[in-house]
Motif scaffolding. Structure first.
Motif, mmCIF file in Angstrom:
data_model
loop_
_atom_site.group_PDB
_atom_site.id
_atom_site.type_symbol
_atom_site.label_atom_id
_atom_site.label_comp_id
_atom_site.label_asym_id
_atom_site.label_seq_id
_atom_site.Cartn_x
_atom_site.Cartn_y
_atom_site.Cartn_z
ATOM 1 N N ARG A 78 1.528 -1.647 0.359
ATOM 2 C CA ARG A 78 0.279 0.303 0.085
ATOM 3 C C ARG A 78 1.117 1.297 -0.011
ATOM 4 N NH1 ARG A 78 -3.636 -2.973 3.749
ATOM 5 N NH2 ARG A 78 -5.960 -2.724 2.126
ATOM 6 N N THR A 79 1.646 1.374 0.272
ATOM 7 C CA THR A 79 2.788 1.907 0.619
ATOM 8 C C THR A 79 3.792 2.270 -0.537
ATOM 9 O OG1 THR A 79 4.210 1.896 2.402
ATOM 10 C CG2 THR A 79 2.717 2.199 3.009
ATOM 11 N N ASP A 80 3.900 1.112 -0.893
ATOM 12 C CA ASP A 80 5.403 1.506 -1.963
ATOM 13 C C ASP A 80 4.561 0.977 -3.627
ATOM 14 O OD1 ASP A 80 8.175 2.088 -2.824
ATOM 15 O OD2 ASP A 80 9.034 0.143 -1.533
ATOM 16 N N PHE A 81 3.804 0.453 -3.615
ATOM 17 C CA PHE A 81 3.342 -0.705 -4.866
ATOM 18 C C PHE A 81 3.871 0.165 -5.736
ATOM 19 C CE2 PHE A 81 0.355 3.730 -4.484
ATOM 20 C CZ PHE A 81 0.451 4.128 -5.583
ATOM 21 N N ALA A 82 4.584 1.947 -6.684
ATOM 22 C CA ALA A 82 5.355 2.059 -7.968
ATOM 23 C C ALA A 82 6.688 1.213 -7.345
ATOM 24 C CB ALA A 82 5.779 3.859 -7.454
ATOM 25 N N ASN A 83 7.164 0.895 -6.873
ATOM 26 C CA ASN A 83 8.987 0.314 -6.429
ATOM 27 C C ASN A 83 8.491 -0.857 -6.596
ATOM 28 O OD1 ASN A 83 9.780 2.633 -6.604
ATOM 29 N ND2 ASN A 83 10.068 3.336 -4.865
ATOM 30 N N THR A 84 7.501 -2.026 -6.589
ATOM 31 C CA THR A 84 7.605 -3.405 -5.872
ATOM 32 C C THR A 84 7.207 -4.137 -7.709
ATOM 33 O OG1 THR A 84 6.419 -2.581 -4.094
ATOM 34 C CG2 THR A 84 6.038 -5.024 -5.076
ATOM 35 N N THR A 85 7.724 -4.696 -7.952
ATOM 36 C CA THR A 85 7.470 -5.483 -9.518
ATOM 37 C C THR A 85 6.237 -7.199 -8.632
ATOM 38 O OG1 THR A 85 9.540 -5.091 -10.649
ATOM 39 C CG2 THR A 85 8.406 -6.699 -10.877
ATOM 40 N N LEU A 86 5.165 -7.186 -8.996
ATOM 41 C CA LEU A 86 4.730 -8.072 -9.387
ATOM 42 C C LEU A 86 4.086 -8.500 -10.417
ATOM 43 C CD1 LEU A 86 1.417 -6.050 -7.084
ATOM 44 C CD2 LEU A 86 3.321 -7.885 -6.061
ATOM 45 N N ASP A 87 3.926 -9.683 -10.728
ATOM 46 C CA ASP A 87 3.745 -10.487 -12.259
ATOM 47 C C ASP A 87 2.269 -10.534 -12.224
ATOM 48 O OD1 ASP A 87 3.001 -12.657 -10.655
ATOM 49 O OD2 ASP A 87 4.748 -13.506 -11.026
ATOM 50 N N GLU A 88 1.367 -11.346 -12.906
ATOM 51 C CA GLU A 88 -0.011 -11.656 -13.287
ATOM 52 C C GLU A 88 -0.432 -12.298 -12.231
ATOM 53 O OE1 GLU A 88 -2.968 -13.724 -16.196
ATOM 54 O OE2 GLU A 88 -1.060 -13.466 -17.033
ATOM 55 N N ALA A 89 0.041 -13.481 -11.830
ATOM 56 C CA ALA A 89 -0.316 -14.062 -10.626
ATOM 57 C C ALA A 89 0.289 -13.170 -9.064
ATOM 58 C CB ALA A 89 0.683 -15.195 -10.484
ATOM 59 N N ASP A 90 0.621 -12.761 -8.822
ATOM 60 C CA ASP A 90 0.769 -11.560 -7.626
ATOM 61 C C ASP A 90 -0.205 -10.664 -7.922
ATOM 62 O OD1 ASP A 90 3.172 -13.145 -6.823
ATOM 63 O OD2 ASP A 90 4.728 -11.299 -7.476
ATOM 64 N N ARG A 91 -0.509 -9.718 -9.125
ATOM 65 C CA ARG A 91 -1.516 -9.059 -8.847
ATOM 66 C C ARG A 91 -3.242 -9.853 -8.538
ATOM 67 N NH1 ARG A 91 1.313 -7.694 -14.229
ATOM 68 N NH2 ARG A 91 -0.252 -8.312 -15.120
ATOM 69 N N GLU A 92 -2.896 -11.273 -9.411
ATOM 70 C CA GLU A 92 -4.731 -11.340 -8.589
ATOM 71 C C GLU A 92 -4.325 -12.312 -7.279
ATOM 72 O OE1 GLU A 92 -6.962 -15.068 -10.324
ATOM 73 O OE2 GLU A 92 -5.751 -14.819 -10.749
ATOM 74 N N ASP A 93 -3.553 -11.937 -6.648
ATOM 75 C CA ASP A 93 -3.189 -12.559 -5.019
ATOM 76 C C ASP A 93 -3.766 -11.164 -4.515
ATOM 77 O OD1 ASP A 93 -2.916 -15.020 -5.854
ATOM 78 O OD2 ASP A 93 -0.936 -15.154 -5.243
ATOM 79 N N VAL A 94 -2.857 -10.194 -5.108
ATOM 80 C CA VAL A 94 -3.085 -8.482 -4.454
ATOM 81 C C VAL A 94 -4.854 -8.552 -4.371
ATOM 82 C CG1 VAL A 94 -2.737 -6.808 -4.260
ATOM 83 C CG2 VAL A 94 -1.424 -7.904 -4.583
ATOM 84 N N LEU A 95 -4.920 -8.709 -5.500
ATOM 85 C CA LEU A 95 -6.373 -7.796 -5.528
ATOM 86 C C LEU A 95 -7.436 -9.347 -4.851
ATOM 87 C CD1 LEU A 95 -6.055 -7.601 -9.601
ATOM 88 C CD2 LEU A 95 -7.018 -5.694 -7.672
ATOM 89 N N ARG A 96 -7.622 -10.433 -4.145
ATOM 90 C CA ARG A 96 -8.186 -11.013 -4.130
ATOM 91 C C ARG A 96 -7.501 -11.015 -2.616
ATOM 92 N NH1 ARG A 96 -11.570 -14.033 -5.805
ATOM 93 N NH2 ARG A 96 -11.376 -14.855 -7.812
ATOM 94 N N LEU A 97 -6.684 -10.024 -1.835
ATOM 95 C CA LEU A 97 -7.080 -9.414 -0.496
ATOM 96 C C LEU A 97 -7.482 -8.647 -0.659
ATOM 97 C CD1 LEU A 97 -3.470 -9.981 -0.082
ATOM 98 C CD2 LEU A 97 -5.330 -11.262 1.301
ATOM 99 N N LEU A 98 -7.636 -8.158 -1.492
ATOM 100 C CA LEU A 98 -8.025 -6.197 -1.616
ATOM 101 C C LEU A 98 -9.689 -6.331 -1.769
ATOM 102 C CD1 LEU A 98 -5.259 -4.739 -3.605
ATOM 103 C CD2 LEU A 98 -6.287 -3.481 -1.465
ATOM 104 N N LEU A 99 -9.921 -7.457 -2.095
ATOM 105 C CA LEU A 99 -11.620 -8.531 -2.197
ATOM 106 C C LEU A 99 -12.196 -8.093 -1.227
ATOM 107 C CD1 LEU A 99 -13.902 -8.261 -4.588
ATOM 108 C CD2 LEU A 99 -13.247 -10.589 -4.273
ATOM 109 N N SER A 100 -11.517 -8.650 0.090
ATOM 110 C CA SER A 100 -11.697 -8.564 1.324
ATOM 111 C C SER A 100 -11.559 -7.436 2.800
ATOM 112 C CB SER A 100 -11.425 -9.598 2.479
ATOM 113 O OG SER A 100 -10.094 -10.210 2.061
ATOM 114 N N GLN A 101 -10.339 -6.994 2.032
ATOM 115 C CA GLN A 101 -9.164 -5.927 2.743
ATOM 116 C C GLN A 101 -9.468 -4.216 2.177
ATOM 117 O OE1 GLN A 101 -5.558 -8.299 4.687
ATOM 118 N NE2 GLN A 101 -6.900 -9.659 3.641
ATOM 119 N N ARG A 102 -10.575 -3.793 1.447
ATOM 120 C CA ARG A 102 -9.738 -3.175 0.425
ATOM 121 C C ARG A 102 -10.468 -1.784 1.662
ATOM 122 N NH1 ARG A 102 -12.961 0.779 -1.619
ATOM 123 N NH2 ARG A 102 -15.281 -0.487 -1.646
#
Length: 154
Positions: A8-32
């Motif tokens: 949340r504080t350092d997303f611009a400097n964090t490389t996420l592949d497609e699977a990681d992005r989906e994992d983050v979005l799944r977390l945000l689905l319940s924790q947005r």
């Protein structure tokens, strides 16, 4: 393991592949949180770029668009419109009701007022035709978004 607080504080400097992005979005689905809009814009931009190169519409793209639309900010209509226009598949696969994050009146007023935006005319045309065809109300949009959320949570 995804550290959502750090991201949340350092997303611009964090490389996420497609699977990681989906994992983050799944977390945000319940924790947005309300202040996750910048992170969601970033994730949707990453998905948009990836979808310009491929076929279909990924679960991550659908989640990113849903979660950003849920933030309710009128200015996010441009990021959502760009995602919808990433490819033939995203144009068909991302629901048009997601283009009204601040409701019909608020989002439409924002687009009308954005006189210098290069996509203004195309988006206004799409929104007008979509609303005419679907006969949507703000309640319909809220119901669609709630149903989409239920689908992804299920």
């Amino acid at each position: 393991m995804i550290d959502l607080d750090r991201l949340r504080t350092d997303f611009a400097n964090t490389t996420l592949d497609e699977a990681d992005r989906e994992d983050v979005l799944r977390l945000l689905l319940s924790q947005r949180r309300d202040d996750d809009a910048d992170l969601l814009r970033h994730l949707l931009a990453e998905e948009t770029a990836a979808h310009r190169e491929g076929w279909g519409v990924s679960e991550a793209m659908l989640l990113a668009a849903l979660l950003l639309a849920e933030c309710g900010r009128e200015e996010d209509v441009w990021t959502l419109w760009e995602a919808k226009n990433a490819s033939f598949d995203t144009m068909a696969g991302l629901d048009g009701f997601l283009l009204f994050p601040a409701g019909i009146a608020g989002t439409t007023a924002h687009v009308i007022a954005s006189e210098d935006h290069p996509e203004r005319v195309d988006l206004m045309t799409y929104m007008s035709e979509y609303l005419e065809y679907e006969k949507l109300t703000d309640d319909d949009i809220r119901d669609h978004i709630a149903n989409l959320r239920s689908y992804h949570e299920g």
